[in-house]
Design a protein around this motif. Structure first.
Motif, PDB file in Angstrom:
ATOM      1  N   VAL A 111      -5.818   7.358  -9.842  1.00  9.05           N
ATOM      2  CA  VAL A 111      -5.880   6.542  -8.630  1.00  9.05           C
ATOM      3  C   VAL A 111      -6.727   5.299  -8.896  1.00  9.05           C
ATOM      4  CG1 VAL A 111      -6.637   6.446  -6.222  1.00  9.05           C
ATOM      5  CG2 VAL A 111      -5.617   8.550  -7.140  1.00  9.05           C
ATOM      6  N   GLU A 165      -8.521  -0.288  -0.242  1.00  7.66           N
ATOM      7  CA  GLU A 165      -7.164   0.173  -0.510  1.00  7.66           C
ATOM      8  C   GLU A 165      -7.133   0.997  -1.795  1.00  7.66           C
ATOM      9  OE1 GLU A 165      -4.536  -3.466   1.503  1.00  7.66           O
ATOM     10  OE2 GLU A 165      -4.505  -3.144  -0.682  1.00  7.66           O
ATOM     11  N   SER A 166      -6.257   1.997  -1.845  1.00  4.85           N
ATOM     12  CA  SER A 166      -6.115   2.819  -3.051  1.00  4.85           C
ATOM     13  C   SER A 166      -4.635   3.012  -3.368  1.00  4.85           C
ATOM     14  CB  SER A 166      -6.802   4.174  -2.884  1.00  4.85           C
ATOM     15  OG  SER A 166      -6.182   4.926  -1.858  1.00  4.85           O
ATOM     16  N   TYR A 167      -4.371   3.233  -4.661  1.00  7.37           N
ATOM     17  CA  TYR A 167      -3.001   3.354  -5.151  1.00  7.37           C
ATOM     18  C   TYR A 167      -2.946   4.493  -6.171  1.00  7.37           C
ATOM     19  CZ  TYR A 167      -3.969  -1.487  -3.798  1.00  7.37           C
ATOM     20  OH  TYR A 167      -4.426  -2.605  -3.143  1.00  7.37           O
ATOM     21  N   THR A 168      -2.090   5.472  -5.903  1.00  6.58           N
ATOM     22  CA  THR A 168      -1.915   6.593  -6.841  1.00  6.58           C
ATOM     23  C   THR A 168      -0.886   6.164  -7.876  1.00  6.58           C
ATOM     24  OG1 THR A 168      -2.412   8.195  -5.094  1.00  6.58           O
ATOM     25  CG2 THR A 168      -1.316   9.018  -7.088  1.00  6.58           C
ATOM     26  N   PHE A 173     -11.394  -3.337  -9.251  1.00  3.44           N
ATOM     27  CA  PHE A 173     -10.809  -2.018  -9.054  1.00  3.44           C
ATOM     28  C   PHE A 173     -11.656  -0.967  -9.756  1.00  3.44           C
ATOM     29  CE2 PHE A 173      -7.379  -5.000  -8.611  1.00  3.44           C
ATOM     30  CZ  PHE A 173      -6.532  -4.465  -7.652  1.00  3.44           C
ATOM     31  N   GLY A 188      -8.366  11.758  -8.807  1.00  3.96           N
ATOM     32  CA  GLY A 188      -8.174  11.285  -7.451  1.00  3.96           C
ATOM     33  C   GLY A 188      -7.169  12.087  -6.657  1.00  3.96           C
ATOM     34  N   SER A 189      -7.003  11.687  -5.413  1.00  4.06           N
ATOM     35  CA  SER A 189      -6.037  12.265  -4.480  1.00  4.06           C
ATOM     36  C   SER A 189      -6.180  13.788  -4.416  1.00  4.06           C
ATOM     37  CB  SER A 189      -4.621  11.862  -4.878  1.00  4.06           C
ATOM     38  OG  SER A 189      -3.687  12.241  -3.898  1.00  4.06           O
ATOM     39  N   THR A 202      -8.731   2.198  -6.868  1.00  2.00           N
ATOM     40  CA  THR A 202      -9.293   1.840  -5.564  1.00  2.00           C
ATOM     41  C   THR A 202      -9.888   0.451  -5.646  1.00  2.00           C
ATOM     42  OG1 THR A 202      -9.837   4.152  -5.108  1.00  2.00           O
ATOM     43  CG2 THR A 202     -10.954   2.470  -3.774  1.00  2.00           C
ATOM     44  N   THR A 229       0.806  -1.225   0.000  1.00  4.08           N
ATOM     45  CA  THR A 229       0.000   0.000   0.000  1.00  4.08           C
ATOM     46  C   THR A 229       0.837   1.272   0.000  1.00  4.08           C
ATOM     47  OG1 THR A 229      -0.113  -0.107   2.421  1.00  4.08           O
ATOM     48  CG2 THR A 229      -1.908  -1.140   1.188  1.00  4.08           C
TER      49      THR A 229
END
Length: 565
Positions: free
Chosen positions: A514, A468-471, A501, A507-508, A516, A433
């Motif tokens: 992003v 969970e999220s990922y940039t 996903f 996002g962000s 999620t 993460t």
């Protein structure tokens, strides 16, 4: 009478021998001058006698040889004009050491161009300088056997012979050169040539842009020599000349490893740590329709995206595609294939390179079949179709062409860039993460434009959790992301295995890309197996009853065992 006849015959023989001697001596005495360029007149035209010495106080005549010392050029890049119509000369020699007449340092080089009227050459052409690239732009005719020699002891990476005009005649040309980068190469790039002789490369590099550059000449490339076919910005082209290849390529230990046969041109500025840089070219497709004969197995390098061999293919040997600096594929579709290489499509081996250090002014072009890790700082970077950019360093403006791939880090990691134009694929990995250590990220300073594909994979068997999220692209400033990944509009969902996903381009901080996790399989609860696999007997009797039954069965087994002993 008989005596008189004998005397007459003897006299005739003496006169004949005398006449023959006279003719031979006359021929010897008529040998041409070695006209040496001084540039003492206008410094440009052949017809100005003040530009020559050792030329009989005049200008070159038919049968003379021409010598051009680089010390007499007057400028770093000299252009001379043959304005003597119908001139036929014997040998042409370019000579001298690599010291500049107007100052400068050893290792710098000159350029010499000779243009103007057509010129017939009956002898040899040699470049014995250590620094001059010599170019003949005028139409030339070759009817005798002659040798074109690039400098065999080149020190500065130059000394080639370039023929950019049309060539004619039916002579037999032998080309030689040295064994270092570009040194002593002999190249033909003109158009409209009608030459019908042979060209035999015994060392160095022989280049022919198109069939129009060498007429119908058959080309033979021996051990220690290489052949390059094609030129810049040709697009699609056909090369119809017969080619025979054998032995190793030229300068195998040079800065740019060279294939025995290289087809197409990337038109690059040079190499950097084994990677092409400052390249600018469109995709090229070449077709070889002549008879290709391999006397040994030889290496092939495709600078063109695709090279197709359609003519006869013989010799009982094959091409190998080691990659080197060339990533184009070879398609063998021979009309009569007796080689050891069957018809089909062949791709080169992938070449991996790692670049470190601070080089922001060195731009990169990552070609097909190249995987380049940038772990330092590089300039503007282009990833061509079939190429891959990796690493945890920083590049300037990043353009990933269709078919190219960017894969940040080293499973996983972060890559920084300037303006990002992503028309190819983004290979994104998730293993945690935290950006850079847990998942991939491209950190962009500048604009972001996307039209390519997003390929997501899980690293080291990582199991994402819902929420969970990922940039995946961190975009600086407030400028919006332009475009979307293929098939993934704002808010779209997609699956990676059993995980779902959702993607956002807002996002962000409002302009980042992003991902999620909106759903993921629940982790199994192994504390009570019966909950996952219910059994009505177990549910009815309970664990205690099962324990009693188990103990009873154990006693029965022990009694049965004792009874049979």
């Amino acid at each position: 009478m008989k005596i008189r006849r004998l005397l007459h015959i003897s006299t005739s023989l003496v006169v004949g021998v005398y006449s023959l001697m006279f003719v031979n001596l006359g021929t010897a005495f008529a040998a041409g001058n070695n006209c040496t360029w001084t540039g003492g007149g206008d410094g440009a035209t052949f017809s100005d006698s003040a530009n020559w010495s050792s030329c009989g106080s005049t200008v070159p005549q038919n049968g003379d040889s021409l010598v051009f010392p680089i010390s007499a050029l007057g400028t770093d890049y000299a252009t001379l004009n043959n304005d003597l119509s119908g001139l036929s000369v014997n040998n042409i020699t370019f000579s001298g050491a690599n010291t500049w007449p107007n100052g400068g340092s050893t290792g710098d080089f000159f350029g010499l161009n000779i243009g103007g009227d057509a010129l017939t050459i009956t002898g040899n052409i040699s470049n014995t300088t250590t620094s001059t690239d010599s170019t003949l732009t005028n139409p030339l005719r070759f009817d005798n056997s002659l040798t074109f020699a690039g400098n065999p002891t080149l020190a500065a990476g130059h000394g080639g012979l370039m023929f950019t005009g049309a060539i004619a005649g039916s002579g037999n040309i032998t080309t030689t050169g040295d064994d270092t980068l570009y040194g002593g190469s002999v190249s033909f790039s003109g158009t409209g040539s009608t030459f019908s002789g042979t060209i035999d490369a015994t060392s160095g590099v022989l280049s022919a842009a198109t069939s129009s550059s060498v007429g119908t000449a058959s080309l033979t490339v021996g051990d220690g020599a290489s052949l390059g076919v094609g030129g810049c910005a040709l697009g699609a082209a056909t090369f119809s000349n017969d080619i025979t290849l054998s032995g190793a390529s030229s300068y195998p230990s040079g800065l740019e490893p060279t294939a025995k046969l290289g087809v197409g041109s990337v038109c690059f500025g040079g190499m950097f740590n084994g990677v092409i840089y400052s390249a600018a070219t469109s995709d090229q497709a070449f077709t070889l329709t002549g008879h290709i004969t391999l006397s040994t197995d030889v290496t092939f390098g495709g600078k063109a995206t695709t090279t197709t061999l359609t003519g006869p293919f013989s010799g009982g040997h094959k091409f190998t595609l080691p990659g080197v600096t060339y990533g184009g594929k070879l398609v063998v579709d021979s009309s009569n294939n007796t080689s050891s290489m069957s018809n089909g499509t062949y791709n080169p081996a992938v070449v991996s390179k790692t670049l470190t250090g601070n080089h922001p002014d060195v731009n990169l072009y990552i070609g097909s079949a190249y995987a380049v890790s940038v772990d330092g700082v590089q300039g503007d970077t282009t990833v061509a179709s079939g190429g891959t950019l990796e690493g945890s360093g920083s590049v300037g403006a990043l353009t990933v062409n269709s078919g190219g791939t960017v894969a940040p880090g080293h499973s996983p990691g972060c890559l920084a860039s300037g303006n990002l134009t992503l028309n190819g694929s983004y290979a994104f990995q998730i293993g945690g993460t935290t950006a850079c250590s847990g998942y991939d990220q491209i950190n962009v300073t500048g604009t972001v434009s996307i039209s390519g594909a997003l390929n997501v994979s899980l690293y080291n068997n990582y199991a994402p959790k819902t929420g969970e999220s990922y940039t995946i692209i961190q975009n600086d400033g407030s400028d919006a992301v332009t475009g979307t990944f293929t098939g993934l509009a704002e808010g779209a969902t997609f699956k990676v295995g059993a995980d779902t996903f959702k993607i956002s381009y807002k996002g962000s901080t409002g302009n980042d890309v992003v991902l999620t996790v909106v759903s993921a399989p629940a982790a199994p609860d192994t504390s009570y197996v019966a909950r996952n696999f219910p059994n009505p007997i177990v549910e009815a009797l309970g664990i205690g009853a099962l324990g009693a039954i188990g103990a009873g069965l154990t006693v029965l087994w022990q009694n049965r065992k004792h009874k049979h002993q």
